[in-house]
Design a protein around this motif. Sequence first.
Motif, PDB file in Angstrom:
ATOM      1  N   ARG A 252     -10.065   4.032  -0.081  1.00 53.60           N
ATOM      2  CA  ARG A 252      -8.837   5.084   0.184  1.00 53.60           C
ATOM      3  C   ARG A 252      -8.930   5.744   1.837  1.00 53.60           C
ATOM      4  O   ARG A 252      -8.116   5.994   2.311  1.00 53.60           O
TER       5      ARG A 252
ATOM      6  N   PHE B 138     -10.408  -4.771   3.345  1.00 54.63           N
ATOM      7  CA  PHE B 138      -9.828  -3.432   3.821  1.00 54.63           C
ATOM      8  C   PHE B 138     -10.885  -3.038   5.006  1.00 54.63           C
ATOM      9  O   PHE B 138     -12.260  -3.221   4.863  1.00 54.63           O
TER      10      PHE B 138
ATOM     11  N   THR C 148      -7.992   0.724   5.822  1.00 54.44           N
ATOM     12  CA  THR C 148      -6.501   0.111   5.867  1.00 54.44           C
ATOM     13  C   THR C 148      -6.463  -1.344   5.589  1.00 54.44           C
ATOM     14  O   THR C 148      -7.623  -1.828   5.593  1.00 54.44           O
ATOM     15  N   VAL C 149      -5.555  -1.973   5.108  1.00 54.02           N
ATOM     16  CA  VAL C 149      -5.433  -3.350   4.377  1.00 54.02           C
ATOM     17  C   VAL C 149      -5.737  -4.155   5.540  1.00 54.02           C
ATOM     18  O   VAL C 149      -4.945  -4.131   6.497  1.00 54.02           O
TER      19      VAL C 149
ATOM     20  N   ASP D 133      -2.833   6.319  -1.616  1.00 51.06           N
ATOM     21  CA  ASP D 133      -3.995   5.827  -2.219  1.00 51.06           C
ATOM     22  C   ASP D 133      -3.903   4.943  -3.549  1.00 51.06           C
ATOM     23  O   ASP D 133      -4.542   4.738  -4.440  1.00 51.06           O
ATOM     24  N   GLU D 134      -2.746   4.228  -3.560  1.00 52.68           N
ATOM     25  CA  GLU D 134      -2.311   3.245  -4.533  1.00 52.68           C
ATOM     26  C   GLU D 134      -2.108   2.017  -3.985  1.00 52.68           C
ATOM     27  O   GLU D 134      -1.692   1.921  -2.685  1.00 52.68           O
ATOM     28  N   LEU D 135      -2.167   0.928  -4.833  1.00 49.21           N
ATOM     29  CA  LEU D 135      -1.819  -0.425  -4.484  1.00 49.21           C
ATOM     30  C   LEU D 135      -0.912  -0.982  -5.359  1.00 49.21           C
ATOM     31  O   LEU D 135      -1.208  -1.164  -6.695  1.00 49.21           O
TER      32      LEU D 135
ATOM     33  N   LEU E  54      -6.531   3.208  -5.911  1.00 44.99           N
ATOM     34  CA  LEU E  54      -7.652   2.303  -5.062  1.00 44.99           C
ATOM     35  C   LEU E  54      -8.773   3.074  -5.309  1.00 44.99           C
ATOM     36  O   LEU E  54      -9.197   4.426  -5.446  1.00 44.99           O
TER      37      LEU E  54
ATOM     38  N   ARG F 183       0.913  -1.286   0.057  1.00 43.74           N
ATOM     39  CA  ARG F 183       0.077  -0.003  -0.004  1.00 43.74           C
ATOM     40  C   ARG F 183       0.988   0.995  -0.022  1.00 43.74           C
ATOM     41  O   ARG F 183       1.754   1.557   0.964  1.00 43.74           O
ATOM     42  N   ARG F 184       0.822   2.205  -0.861  1.00 44.91           N
ATOM     43  CA  ARG F 184       1.406   3.396  -1.030  1.00 44.91           C
ATOM     44  C   ARG F 184       0.403   4.484  -1.100  1.00 44.91           C
ATOM     45  O   ARG F 184      -0.027   4.854  -2.307  1.00 44.91           O
TER      46      ARG F 184
END
Length: 388
Positions: A359, A377, A362-363, A339-341, A354, A336-337
């Motif tokens: 967004r 999530f 959390t994962v 708002d991106e995966l 995401l 997870r970075r």
Amino acid sequence: MRTILITGPGGSGRTTIAAATALAAAREGKRTLLLSADRTDSLGAVLGVPTGAKPVEVTAHLTAWRPDATARFRQDLAAFQERATSALDLLGASRLDPEELTPLPGAEELTLLRALRDAALAEAHDLLIVDLPPTPQALALLTLPEELRRYLRRLLPPERQAARALRPVLGRLAGVPMPAQWLYETASRWDLELGAVEAVLADRDTAVRLVAEPGPAGADAVRTAGLALALRGLRPDALVANRVVPEDWPPGLVAQQRKALDEWRETYGVHGVHGVPHLGHDPRGTDDLAALPVPGTDATDSAVEWPVTDRLAEEGVLVWHLPLPGAIREELDLIRRGDELVVAAGPFRRIVPLPSALRRCTVDGAALREGELRIRFAPDPDLWPQTP
């Protein structure tokens, strides 16, 4: 306009199948453009008509085009040198003459993407058949617009253009020159062009078609290509099993092909696999191409949905479903970075934004089940709307 992208491992006969598909559609009365990026004229050899930088009419309703990467590369670099005159003069750099320029690696791919975009925007044809490079290069080609746009937006964020009036002041304060306006304008133009290509590739009327010769090597290539396409949210609309030999050929070869065909039909369904018989020679010319029973070009698409299911009431999570047939649990990785995966599957990797609802989460875990990656999530209490 409908677009069919055709690829396969090297030596699978993908150019032949692309040409046969285009010819069959043209004979149905569809205005068809056949596009290729091969530096050598293998397409012309199959069609029996030389192809090149200018579109050529092969038969009624069928046009073939093999755009010239060298000419386009020279035009682009000449334009860049013109825009960067001040910077080049400041550095004491010498201009490059068009005659001394040869395309850099990747020029053919960019030329093909531009030609694809131009053909789609022109709306002069009903059908576009694209003879893509062999599968590894084709998969890289399909990812190129999305990746380049992401790089551009990270290096030259569009929102920074709003501060162009402050650039001279900021430059004096920082002690270094700030990017010139032309650089932002160039980045904006590239982003627009890449966005147009990305729109064509993601369109519902665009399909990806795989060509492979049944056998161990073909089976491995199809498995790898299927996983790479799945990571892009795509699946083949058809798998063309090329050069299927008759039953009276050597028994070992026949058994080998039948085993691969059975596995493909189990994976893609009986109607998803199309066998094309071996003619006993390399097809050359329109008569040979017409003898190949290639699948039709009716409206099917390759897009695959990545849905989010609401399991908040039952389990307190949202689940994102990513179909990844052929993925191996030990070769999967998630990062997870913001708002991106970052999703990695074997040798392939993709950075995906995401969905908006995720967004604010959390994962909470992930699992691979029945060829589908399911990512859990959990709502972040600091970001999730609270129920009164």
